[in-house]
Design an enzyme around this catalytic site. Structure first.
Site, PDB file in Angstrom:
ATOM      1  N   CYS A   1       0.825  -1.211   0.000  1.00 38.76           N
ATOM      2  CA  CYS A   1       0.000   0.000   0.000  1.00 38.76           C
ATOM      3  C   CYS A   1       0.856   1.255   0.000  1.00 38.76           C
ATOM      4  O   CYS A   1       0.341   2.373  -0.072  1.00 38.76           O
ATOM      5  CB  CYS A   1      -0.926   0.028   1.213  1.00 38.76           C
ATOM      6  SG  CYS A   1      -1.998  -1.394   1.308  1.00 38.76           S
TER       7      CYS A   1
ATOM      8  N   CYS B   1      -2.858   9.014   5.818  1.00 39.68           N
ATOM      9  CA  CYS B   1      -1.583   9.067   6.567  1.00 39.68           C
ATOM     10  C   CYS B   1      -1.849   9.351   8.048  1.00 39.68           C
ATOM     11  O   CYS B   1      -1.216   8.762   8.928  1.00 39.68           O
ATOM     12  CB  CYS B   1      -0.659  10.155   6.012  1.00 39.68           C
ATOM     13  SG  CYS B   1      -0.193   9.919   4.293  1.00 39.68           S
TER      14      CYS B   1
END
Lengths: 405, 136
Positions: free
Chosen positions: B37, B105
């Site tokens: 990912c 994030c």
């Protein structure tokens, strides 16, 4: 040294000053419409267009009458694929292409699929290459067109165009090649290479943006296309619209320079590329070359720096302009479809960086780039939990990763 | 893509980079994300009583992922476990001015904090119950 330094020659190239010089009079003094037959303004423009047609044809080994000007490769691809599909739909509705083509080809094929055409997307080798055997196995009695790139824009892999072209001619199937990245970097000869249609873009070969062309073979076989832009019947009816005379003059000059400077350009880019790779590989471990080491554009270097994510790498080498196959740097948030088709794992795709070398790259630029790359990779690996795990002897493929998206 | 000054600062000068001894019972380790990912964060905490006395991280990911985890370590140092558990990804988004495509994030950084705390707790619960078993 002026920063940042450009290493993205596959995306676009700076205009060669000699090209600009050739173009300038056609913006102001010689502004005529090349289609105006009634006065000298038009004749001057037409003459300039015909000269450019000759310069382009000479680079490709074609006849000037076989060059159709477009706004660039994307438009040329649309015209070639849609125009041929429409013209030859009674003969068949099957097209062969590959998974690593540019989006302009892939999306045009998708569009044709919606119109009832069938498309075979060949899966390339791990090096990104499509072979004659793959194409042969995909051909059907109703195949009308094979569309394959000459050189891949991400990894630089070269397809065996001459072999595939010969196959298509044996089987009576039209062969289109997207040569956007190849022209000026590898020898192109549409006769010897059995190419029926070929596209190129000015801004990839030190010419201006917004101009390109489609080569359309006129004999053995004569290729006919249904125009995709209707209007005044310019370009033998294949592409209506007032000709971009300064752009065409620039494209012509750029092609002439690609021919006259071919050996010099090639040796220059290859020497710098090879020097760059030699030094990067000597300074860093866990670096992988994406693409085909033997069949590759001389100016392309696509490297994966394991355990370092591409976007963070690009931040770390902000003084050199490059691009990445990482999802984070693309609008789609998907890793590169090219690396994926080649079977490069997503992990390495996220770590890939493409470097391009060209006519204006210097040895000092390469010295600087090597230093920047090595420094950034070392720093980011100190930050990388993956690098730490590998140093501890962990096999990352056996880890049960939690979460992520 | 344009980065905020704070992201660039954390990227250029990441706080608390490194590793703690994951074998120690007062150290909790969280590893979240996956290489395919493009994001893996490792965040570690050292706990004294119920307070986080040290925190370290290592991150494989984009600049925003590095900044989010760097900021997370900065924030949790000196906090109690409960206070650290209460940190929300939206606070990280706000502090670093992350654009929508980078929100994951901050989510990952929140997950990393929670995962490190959970690891610390499970280690110590196991020890507590071992101790209880030994007593009984």
């Amino acid at each position: 040294m002026k920063l940042p330094i450009y290493f993205d020659y596959q995306a676009t190239t700076p205009l060669d000053p000699r090209v600009l010089e050739a173009m300038l009079p056609y913006f102001t003094e010689h502004f005529g419409n090349a289609a105006s037959r009634s006065h000298a303004f038009g004749w001057t423009a037409e003459q300039a267009v015909e000269k450019a047609r000759g310069q382009i044809a000479e680079l490709l080994g074609a006849s000037p009458k076989e060059i159709v000007f477009t706004s660039g490769s994307t438009e040329a691809i649309n015209l070639a694929l849609k125009g041929a599909a429409e013209m030859y739909s009674e003969k068949g509705k099957h097209i062969v292409t590959s998974e690593v083509e540019h989006k302009a080809v892939l999306d045009t094929c998708k569009h044709l699929e919606q119109l009832g055409y069938q498309v075979t997307y060949l899966k390339p080798t791990k090096a990104g290459r499509v072979t004659r055997e793959m194409v042969e196995a995909a051909l059907r009695p109703d195949t009308i067109l094979v569309a394959l790139m000459w050189a891949n824009n991400e990894v630089g892999t070269l397809n065996p165009i001459r072999e595939i072209g010969a196959l298509c001619h044996e089987k009576g199937v039209l062969f289109f090649t997207d040569a956007t990245q190849a022209v000026g970097k590898v020898p192109v000869d549409v006769e010897a290479d059995h190419v029926d249609m070929l596209c190129l873009s000015g801004h990839k070969l030190y010419g201006p943006k917004g101009i390109g062309c489609l080569y359309v073979r006129r004999k053995n076989p004569r290729v006919r296309l249904v125009s995709q832009m209707d209007g005044g019947g310019h370009e033998r009816g294949m592409r209506s619209g007032t000709l971009n005379v300064p752009g065409i003059v620039g494209l012509g000059k750029a092609c002439e320079l690609c021919r006259t400077d071919f050996d010099k350009d090639l040796a220059h880019a290859k020497a710098l590329r090879d020097e760059f790779e030699r030094r990067v590989f000597a300074s860093l471990d866990y670096v992988t070359l994406n693409g085909d080491a033997d069949h590759r554009l001389p100016n392309n270097s696509n490297l994966s720096f394991s355990f370092v994510e591409g976007e963070s790498m690009i931040m770390g080498i902000k003084d050199i302009a490059v691009s990445s196959g990482s999802a984070c740097t693309s609008a789609s948030l998907e890793p590169s479809h090219v690396l994926r088709a080649m079977g490069v794992g997503d992990e390495l795709a996220h770590s890939s960086i493409r470097f391009g070398f060209g006519r204006f790259t210097t040895r000092e630029d390469v010295d600087f780039a090597v230093e920047q790359v090595v420094k950034a990779v070392k720093r980011l690996r100190e930050l990388s939990p993956l690098y730490e795990m590998v140093q501890e002897g962990v096999d990352l493929s056996t880890v049960n990763w939690q979460g992520g998206h | 893509m344009a980065y905020s000054d704070k992201v660039i600062d954390h990227y250029n000068n990441p706080r608390n980079v490194g590793s703690l001894d994951k074998g120690k019972t007062n150290v909790g380790t969280g590893v979240v994300g996956a290489p395919e990912c493009g994001d893996v964060m490792k965040l570690q905490i050292e706990v004294d009583g119920d307070r986080i006395v040290d925190a370290k991280f290592k991150t494989f990911g984009c600049g925003s992922a590095i900044a989010s985890s760097s900021l997370a370590t900065e924030w949790i140092k000196g906090k109690t476990l409960d206070e650290a558990m209460a940190i929300k990804n939206t606070q990280i988004v706000e502090e670093l001015s992350l654009p929508p495509v980078k929100i994951h994030c901050s989510v990952l950084a929140e997950d990393a904090i929670k995962s490190a705390i959970a690891d610390y707790k499970s280690k110590n619960e196991a020890q507590d119950s071992n101790a209880k078993e030994a007593r009984s």
